[in-house]
Scaffold this active site. Structure first.
Site, PDB file in Angstrom:
ATOM      1  CD  GLU A 159      -2.435  -1.250   2.780  1.00 37.44           C
ATOM      2  OE1 GLU A 159      -3.341  -0.438   3.044  1.00 37.44           O
ATOM      3  OE2 GLU A 159      -2.018  -2.094   3.596  1.00 37.44           O
TER       4      GLU A 159
ATOM      5  CE  LYS B  37       4.425   5.499   7.202  1.00 40.49           C
ATOM      6  NZ  LYS B  37       4.357   6.928   7.505  1.00 40.49           N
TER       7      LYS B  37
ATOM      8  CG  ASP C   8       3.403  13.076   4.603  1.00 43.52           C
ATOM      9  OD1 ASP C   8       3.365  12.786   5.811  1.00 43.52           O
ATOM     10  OD2 ASP C   8       4.198  13.920   4.133  1.00 43.52           O
TER      11      ASP C   8
ATOM     12  CE1 TYR D  34      -3.647   2.704   8.645  1.00 49.19           C
ATOM     13  CE2 TYR D  34      -3.861   4.598   7.188  1.00 49.19           C
ATOM     14  CZ  TYR D  34      -3.481   4.052   8.404  1.00 49.19           C
ATOM     15  OH  TYR D  34      -2.942   4.862   9.375  1.00 49.19           O
TER      16      TYR D  34
ATOM     17  CE  LYS E 293       8.899   7.357   5.848  1.00 44.69           C
ATOM     18  NZ  LYS E 293       9.114   7.886   7.187  1.00 44.69           N
TER      19      LYS E 293
ATOM     20  CB  CYS F 222      31.732  39.337  15.522  1.00 40.84           C
ATOM     21  SG  CYS F 222      29.945  39.419  15.719  1.00 40.84           S
TER      22      CYS F 222
ATOM     23  CB  CYS G 164      30.351  43.240  18.090  1.00 37.03           C
ATOM     24  SG  CYS G 164      31.289  41.703  18.328  1.00 37.03           S
TER      25      CYS G 164
ATOM     26  CB  CYS H  29      31.111  36.477  18.631  1.00 36.06           C
ATOM     27  SG  CYS H  29      31.225  38.188  19.192  1.00 36.06           S
TER      28      CYS H  29
ATOM     29  CB  CYS I 225      28.163  40.468  20.191  1.00 36.99           C
ATOM     30  SG  CYS I 225      27.645  40.201  18.485  1.00 36.99           S
TER      31      CYS I 225
END
Length: 673
Positions: free
Chosen positions: A115, A117, A119, A224, A312, A406, A409, A422, A427
């Site tokens: 069958e 599957k 979703d 099902y 899957k 960074c 800063c 950082c 900052c």
């Protein structure tokens, strides 16, 4: 002889007619009357029911247009546990599944039902005396939610059946691709957020408190499984499905009975190609032993039957281009690179961003701005860059150079154990993320204070440090000028902030965002010191003696409380009246198997992992996310992966759920005595 109630007779006639027309239209896809005629009959029935309310049944066709507003969803205990299905991810694992079935049954060749599957959202229908009694969601498998009013809006579901026995039918409620496209088109016009995929849309629609909203979403369903099929006299799963189809239930036409594993693999190959052509999303295929008399012989695990498996599909991949690599700095200072991508739809979602994890990830995959990359959703959920399409790389694309300062800063970035940080506590990016974390349910749990609002308040200058949350009530006029803030929302927000002042100590400790102190360590600190002022006076030596607090973490805690800015914030918290004490001390665990033992959970078990973790921790156990030589035991469930392998290589004791549960229950019973 009593006079015939003509109105009652007509209501019964109309109900029978409309149910028959619904079946023809929604199940058989063979309408026999025009929409005009159908609507005329529906209006006549509505008129009679308004005139004679005593004649209206809760299962009337007029109830299927929705409109009822519920206060909430009643819990429903499933008489039979709604098991999940184990997963396999390749054909070799399917062959192994077949070999196991043949070994357990002694058969040379097994007959399977194949069958698709769906979703969507798993659902159960209970019928009593031929009428729909309760429709409920799967929930955690043992307890779901009553969604009967919303399920009534799904016209393909029969509400009256000829079989008068108590009957349960299970299946999947879903939204078609076409319906999702139309729904998102309408939401786009009204400025509403679009649904990422059909599954999210179906789940959200089925759990609407207003069934009128559910009705407009035009959900559908396939059925099902009949849990009591064997007791009803059926020997094969396919017979049970044919029977419920004859009762009016919509079963999936793509199902097929096959013999032997090669026929199963042929089905898999066929639906690899057919998957995009279906008008609904599927996330795999279900392969089920058809002869139900074999089920007890084959057996069950704690959570899954061994006589069926879900294959899957490999993650759907799409090719897109890296437009830029963006750098964000979190509350701890950790630097996270993110790929800004040409938008592309992957597994139903439009993706324009994907995390690149860290500098090493970019370097190992050699990801460059301008590259074309293969993108997929890890586990069909998280967008992830799989690889660079080197044959499409342009000559002018240059290697990416990770920043050394960074971007927020301009402070110097530092590498620590493979991650980049950082170190500047002030900052701006770190500050914003600290504010967001402080208000989140991981810390102070201030309802209504989301990321966007935190950022807006920071940019407005109203929220610069965490104590500023408790001064927001003084800035009503400025906040009322902001988009989305009205009288009611301002009051709700300030009420939530007021409520947070009385949180337990561990929540505040977590919200302080002390480097290396997460929620578990915050609980340990709160349990031991029971008062913030006592914790602030603790030495590195004293802290190092505590569970889960090593020397580096201890030094981080001491350094945090020695920082003048942090101490000033704490004094402001004191002025605002925040609770600094432990309100709910945990009981000291009695001596038991789990006390003091370090454990790791891996794989899928029958209850949520955090529930199992809390149960073991309440007995004095110490949880960890990774396996090491310090680990005392590993609790494994279905699909356990690398952690199980590492446990075996290190000689760490491994328990399955069936072994650990009796030990856990015995220790809990002793704890309560």
């Amino acid at each position: 002889m009593e006079p015939i109630d003509q109105e009652k007779k007509r209501v019964e006639e109309l109900t029978q007619l409309l149910n028959h027309y619904n079946y023809q239209y929604y199940v058989l896809d063979e309408p026999s009357v025009s929409d005009f005629e159908y609507d005329r009959l529906m209006e006549e029935l509505q008129m009679l029911e308004r005139k004679r309310p005593d004649l209206k049944s809760r299962l009337s066709p007029t109830s299927r247009v929705g409109g009822m507003i519920a206060k909430g969803f009643r819990k429903v205990v499933h008489e039979k546990y709604m098991l999940s299905i184990g997963d396999v991810f390749n054909e070799e694992e399917l062959v192994d599944f077949d070999a196991t079935i043949r070994r357990l049954t002694g058969l040379e060749q097994v007959e399977y039902m194949c069958e698709v599957k769906i979703d969507g959202l798993a659902c159960s229908l209970l019928f009593h005396d031929g009428e729909l009694d309760i429709a409920s969601t799967r929930g955690d498998g043992s307890v779901g939610e009553d969604v009967t009013n919303n399920v009534l809006t799904i016209h393909s579901i029969p509400v009256h059946i000829e079989d008068k026995r108590d009957l349960e039918v299970r299946g999947e409620v879903y939204m078609s691709k076409k319906t999702l496209a139309l729904l998102n088109e309408a939401r786009k016009k009204t400025g509403e957020n679009l649904f990422a995929n059909a599954r999210n849309a179906a789940a959200g629609s089925l759990r609407q408190l207003d069934s009128g909203v559910t009705a407009k979403r035009k959900l559908d369903a396939f059925w099902y499984y009949v849990p009591d099929a064997l007791a009803m006299g059926f020997t094969h799963h396919s017979e049970a499905l044919d029977y419920i189809a004859s009762l009016g239930f919509r079963t999936n036409p793509e199902r097929r009975v096959v013999k032997g594993i090669q026929a199963v693999l042929d089905y898999v190959h066929e639906y690899h190609d057919k998957r995009p052509l279906l008008d609904y999303d599927i996330d795999g295929l279900v392969i089920k032993v058809n002869d139900m008399r074999l089920y007890d012989t084959i057996g069950y695990t704690m959570k899954t039957p061994k006589w069926e498996i879900a294959y899957k599909f490999p993650p759907e991949e799409q090719i897109t281009r890296v437009r830029d690599i963006l750098i964000t700095v979190g509350r701890t200072g950790r630097v996270v690179p993110t790929a800004d991508l040409d938008p592309v739809r992957v597994s139903g979602s439009l993706i324009s961003r994907a995390t690149l994890n860290n500098e090493d990830f970019i370097r190992e995959k050699d990801i460059r701005i301008g590259d074309y990359v293969s993108l997929h959703k890890a586990g069909d959920v998280i967008p992830e860059v799989e690889r660079v399409i080197l044959e499409r790389r342009q000559e002018d694309v240059v290697p990416y150079t990770f920043p050394t300062t960074c971007p927020y800063c301009q402070g110097e970035l530092t590498r620590v154990q493979g991650q980049t940080y950082c170190q500047n506590e002030h900052c701006p990016s770190r500050k914003i993320n600290k504010l967001i974390f402080f208000a989140s349910d991981m810390a102070m749990d201030i309802d209504g204070m989301g990321e966007r609002l935190c950022e807006s308040l920071f940019n407005q200058g109203l929220l610069r440090s965490t104590p500023d949350f408790y001064a927001l009530k003084e800035h009503k006029e400025e906040m009322m000028l902001m988009d989305g803030i009205g009288e009611k929302s301002f009051k709700a927000l300030t009420d939530a902030i007021e409520k947070s002042r009385h949180n337990d100590l561990y929540m505040l400790l977590c919200g302080l965002a002390i480097p290396l102190v997460g929620k578990k360590t915050a609980i340990v600190l709160a349990d031991h010191f029971q008062d913030l002022d006592r914790l602030m006076q603790a030495s590195v030596e004293e802290l190092s003696l505590l569970q889960d607090v090593g020397g580096i973490t201890a030094a981080s805690i001491v350094n945090y409380f020695q920082d003048e800015n942090n101490r000033a914030d704490i004094e402001r918290f004191r002025q605002y009246g925040l609770n600094f004490r432990l309100l709910n001390p945990r009981k000291e665990a009695k001596d038991n198997f789990f006390k003091g033992k370090r454990f790791v959970l891996t794989g899928t078990i029958s209850v949520p992992r955090d529930v199992m973790t809390k149960r073991i921790e309440a007995l004095g156990g110490l949880s960890s996310s990774s396996v090491s030589r310090k680990t005392d035991f590993v609790l494994v469930g279905e699909d356990a992966g690398s952690k199980l392998e590492k446990a075996k290589s290190l000689g760490v004791t491994v328990y399955d759920e069936e072994t650990i549960l009796p030990m856990l229950e015995e220790a809990e019973k002793s704890q309560q005595e």
